[in-house]
Motif scaffolding. Structure first.
Motif, mmCIF file in Angstrom:
data_model
loop_
_atom_site.group_PDB
_atom_site.id
_atom_site.type_symbol
_atom_site.label_atom_id
_atom_site.label_comp_id
_atom_site.label_asym_id
_atom_site.label_seq_id
_atom_site.Cartn_x
_atom_site.Cartn_y
_atom_site.Cartn_z
ATOM 1 N N PRO A 1 -42.422 99.027 -10.714
ATOM 2 C CA PRO A 1 -42.283 98.936 -12.136
ATOM 3 C C PRO A 1 -40.849 98.724 -12.672
ATOM 4 O O PRO A 1 -40.233 98.090 -13.671
ATOM 5 C CB PRO A 1 -43.007 99.919 -12.842
ATOM 6 N N HIS A 2 -39.969 99.378 -11.755
ATOM 7 C CA HIS A 2 -38.453 99.218 -12.149
ATOM 8 C C HIS A 2 -37.710 98.365 -11.281
ATOM 9 O O HIS A 2 -36.351 98.459 -11.160
ATOM 10 C CB HIS A 2 -38.076 100.628 -12.159
ATOM 11 N N TRP A 3 -38.259 97.634 -10.222
ATOM 12 C CA TRP A 3 -37.504 96.901 -9.568
ATOM 13 C C TRP A 3 -38.252 95.538 -9.224
ATOM 14 O O TRP A 3 -39.581 95.488 -9.038
ATOM 15 C CB TRP A 3 -37.191 97.572 -8.217
ATOM 16 N N ALA A 4 -37.568 94.244 -9.323
ATOM 17 C CA ALA A 4 -38.342 93.209 -8.878
ATOM 18 C C ALA A 4 -37.442 92.323 -8.064
ATOM 19 O O ALA A 4 -36.392 92.261 -7.949
ATOM 20 C CB ALA A 4 -38.730 92.276 -10.243
ATOM 21 N N GLN A 5 -38.180 91.512 -7.209
ATOM 22 C CA GLN A 5 -37.498 90.350 -6.568
ATOM 23 C C GLN A 5 -38.295 88.995 -6.697
ATOM 24 O O GLN A 5 -39.520 88.965 -6.736
ATOM 25 C CB GLN A 5 -37.437 90.795 -5.168
ATOM 26 N N THR B 1 -42.752 84.112 7.410
ATOM 27 C CA THR B 1 -42.390 83.419 8.604
ATOM 28 C C THR B 1 -40.942 83.444 8.849
ATOM 29 O O THR B 1 -40.719 83.215 10.305
ATOM 30 C CB THR B 1 -43.341 82.085 8.869
ATOM 31 N N ALA B 2 -40.148 83.580 8.010
ATOM 32 C CA ALA B 2 -38.585 83.653 8.223
ATOM 33 C C ALA B 2 -38.197 85.214 9.014
ATOM 34 O O ALA B 2 -37.211 85.168 9.499
ATOM 35 C CB ALA B 2 -37.810 83.229 7.276
ATOM 36 N N ASP B 3 -38.822 86.098 8.548
ATOM 37 C CA ASP B 3 -38.185 87.405 8.737
ATOM 38 C C ASP B 3 -39.202 88.319 9.299
ATOM 39 O O ASP B 3 -38.993 89.558 9.677
ATOM 40 C CB ASP B 3 -37.376 88.246 7.704
ATOM 41 N N GLU B 4 -40.582 87.763 9.671
ATOM 42 C CA GLU B 4 -41.741 88.602 10.118
ATOM 43 C C GLU B 4 -41.237 89.329 11.696
ATOM 44 O O GLU B 4 -41.628 90.585 11.980
ATOM 45 C CB GLU B 4 -42.905 88.093 10.201
ATOM 46 N N PHE B 5 -40.401 88.551 12.328
ATOM 47 C CA PHE B 5 -40.145 89.035 13.582
ATOM 48 C C PHE B 5 -39.348 90.347 13.801
ATOM 49 O O PHE B 5 -39.469 90.970 14.752
ATOM 50 C CB PHE B 5 -39.141 87.809 14.272
ATOM 51 N N VAL B 6 -38.539 90.660 12.643
ATOM 52 C CA VAL B 6 -37.888 91.906 12.769
ATOM 53 C C VAL B 6 -38.928 93.123 12.695
ATOM 54 O O VAL B 6 -38.832 93.949 13.416
ATOM 55 C CB VAL B 6 -36.894 91.966 11.313
ATOM 56 N N VAL C 1 -35.611 94.355 6.995
ATOM 57 C CA VAL C 1 -36.345 93.398 6.819
ATOM 58 C C VAL C 1 -36.191 92.941 5.480
ATOM 59 O O VAL C 1 -36.629 93.377 4.451
ATOM 60 C CB VAL C 1 -38.040 93.670 6.866
ATOM 61 N N PRO C 2 -35.467 91.863 5.544
ATOM 62 C CA PRO C 2 -34.923 91.314 3.926
ATOM 63 C C PRO C 2 -36.042 91.188 2.727
ATOM 64 O O PRO C 2 -35.883 91.707 1.756
ATOM 65 C CB PRO C 2 -34.114 90.063 4.177
ATOM 66 N N THR C 3 -36.989 90.490 3.247
ATOM 67 C CA THR C 3 -38.240 90.418 2.113
ATOM 68 C C THR C 3 -39.104 91.531 1.888
ATOM 69 O O THR C 3 -39.659 91.489 0.874
ATOM 70 C CB THR C 3 -38.984 89.108 2.362
ATOM 71 N N TYR C 4 -38.823 92.705 2.629
ATOM 72 C CA TYR C 4 -39.648 93.753 2.121
ATOM 73 C C TYR C 4 -38.625 94.822 1.192
ATOM 74 O O TYR C 4 -37.520 95.062 1.602
ATOM 75 C CB TYR C 4 -39.942 94.772 3.367
#
Length: 281
Positions: free
Chosen positions: A10-14, A54-59, A221-224
C-alpha cells in the motif's frame, strides 16, 4: 492500458510500460494478465502483483535451483513444489548428475497456460525424460509421500491465500522428513527490505521444524518490487552453505548461465548488518 501498476504494497508502487495485452481475465477469484512490456519482455501478473518477466526470470530461477544443487554436490533426486511456469524445472534439468526432477503443481491449468503464453520459461522442460510432473497439492504431497529427495525447491507464491500453507512449520517439518541425509531445502522468503517480517517468520518456522542449520541468501531480481529477493536455505548439514567457490566450480556448473557463478553463490550468503540484527544472524 498504457501502464501496469503493481499493488503488492500500500505504501510502494512500481509501473511497467505496456506494449500489448496478450491475455486478461478477471474472475471472482483472481485477476490474471499477461502483457508484452516495453522494457521487461513478457510479464505475468496475478492480482496486481508481478509473478515473472521473461527479461529477468533467469536470476530467480538460476539462484533458486543451482545454489542448492551445487552446494549439495551429489544431488540425484530433486523435488520442486509449485513452479508451474517451468523455470525451475528447466534449470534443474541442466545438471547431468540429477537423475530425476519431481514437480508437484496443484493446478495443471497453470502449466498449460505458461506453456502457451510464457514458453521460454519451461523451454520444453515438461517433456524432458528427467521430469516427473505430479498434479497435486504440495502440502498434502509432502505429508503423504514416501519419496525421498536430495534437494527440495519450494517455488511458491507469497504467503497469502492458498500459498500460505507452504510457509508453515508443519509443512517445513514434512519437507525435512522428505530429505535424504545431507539434503537441503530452499524457499522464497520475499523482499526483506520492504517486508522483513516474512523472512523473520519463515526462518523461525524452519528452525522450529527441526533443521539443524537455517540461513538465507539473496538474488537481485529487478522486477520483484524492491529488488533483492531473500531465499531460505535449510539443512541438517551446516557445511553446505560454506562450500568455497573453487569447489563449487569443480562441480560441473552448467554452461550458458546468465546470473549464477560460484562467486555470486558465495557472496549471496553475506548478510547486511541491519538484517543480522533483525533476524539474528
Amino acid at each position: 492500458m498504457d501502464w501496469f501498476t503493481e499493488t503488492l504494497w500500500p505504501h510502494w508502487a512500481q509501473k511497467i510500460k505496456v506494449k500489448e495485452v496478450l491475455y486478461h481475465d478477471q474472475t471472482e477469484h483472481q485477476d490474471l494478465i499477461v502483457f508484452e512490456s516495453e522494457a521487461w519482455g513478457r510479464v505475468l501478473a496475478l492480482d496486481g502483483v508481478v509473478q515473472t518477466t521473461t527479461a529477468d526470470e533467469f536470476v530467480y530461477h538460476e539462484m533458486l535451483v543451482h545454489t542448492p544443487i551445487l552446494a549439495h554436490g551429489r544431488a540425484e533426486e530433486v523435488l520442486i513444489i509449485g513452479g508451474g511456469d517451468g523455470g525451475c524445472l528447466r534449470e534443474a534439468i541442466k545438471h547431468p548428475g540429477v537423475k530425476r526432477i519431481t514437480q508437484v503443481e496443484i493446478d495443471a491449468g497453470v502449466i498449460e497456460f505458461c506453456k502457451q503464453y510464457l514458453p521460454t520459461l519451461s523451454d520444453g522442460a515438461f517433456e524432458h525424460p528427467k521430469a516427473r510432473v505430479t498434479i497435486a497439492d504440495g502440502a498434502k504431497y509432502a505429508k503423504e509421500t514416501d519419496d525421498r529427495f536430495d534437494v527440495i525447491i519450494v517455488d511458491s507464491t507469497d504467503p497469502q491465500g492458498p500459498g500460505a500453507v507452504l510457509f508453515t512449520e508443519e509443512f517445513y517439518r514434512d519437507c525435512r522428513r522428505m530429505l535424504k541425509p545431507g539434503g537441503v531445502m530452499v524457499t522464497q522468503c520475499g523482499n526483506p527490505s520492504i517486508h522483513p517480517d516474512e523472512l523473520e517468520f519463515t526462518q523461525s518456522r524452519q528452525r522450529a521444524a527441526g533443521f539443524a542449520d537455517v540461513t538465507y541468501y539473496f538474488a537481485a531480481v529487478p522486477t520483484y518490487i524492491g529488488g533483492s529477493m531473500a531465499l531460505g536455505f535449510a539443512s541438517d548439514d551446516p557445511a553446505l552453505r560454506l562450500v568455497d567457490a573453487q569447489t563449487l566450480a569443480a562441480r560441473q556448473v552448467p554452461g550458458g548461465l546468465r546470473y549464477y557463478t560460484p562467486e555470486i553463490h558465495r557472496a549471496a550468503f553475506a548478510h547486511p548488518a541491519w538484517m543480522i540484527r533483525r533476524v539474528g544472524y
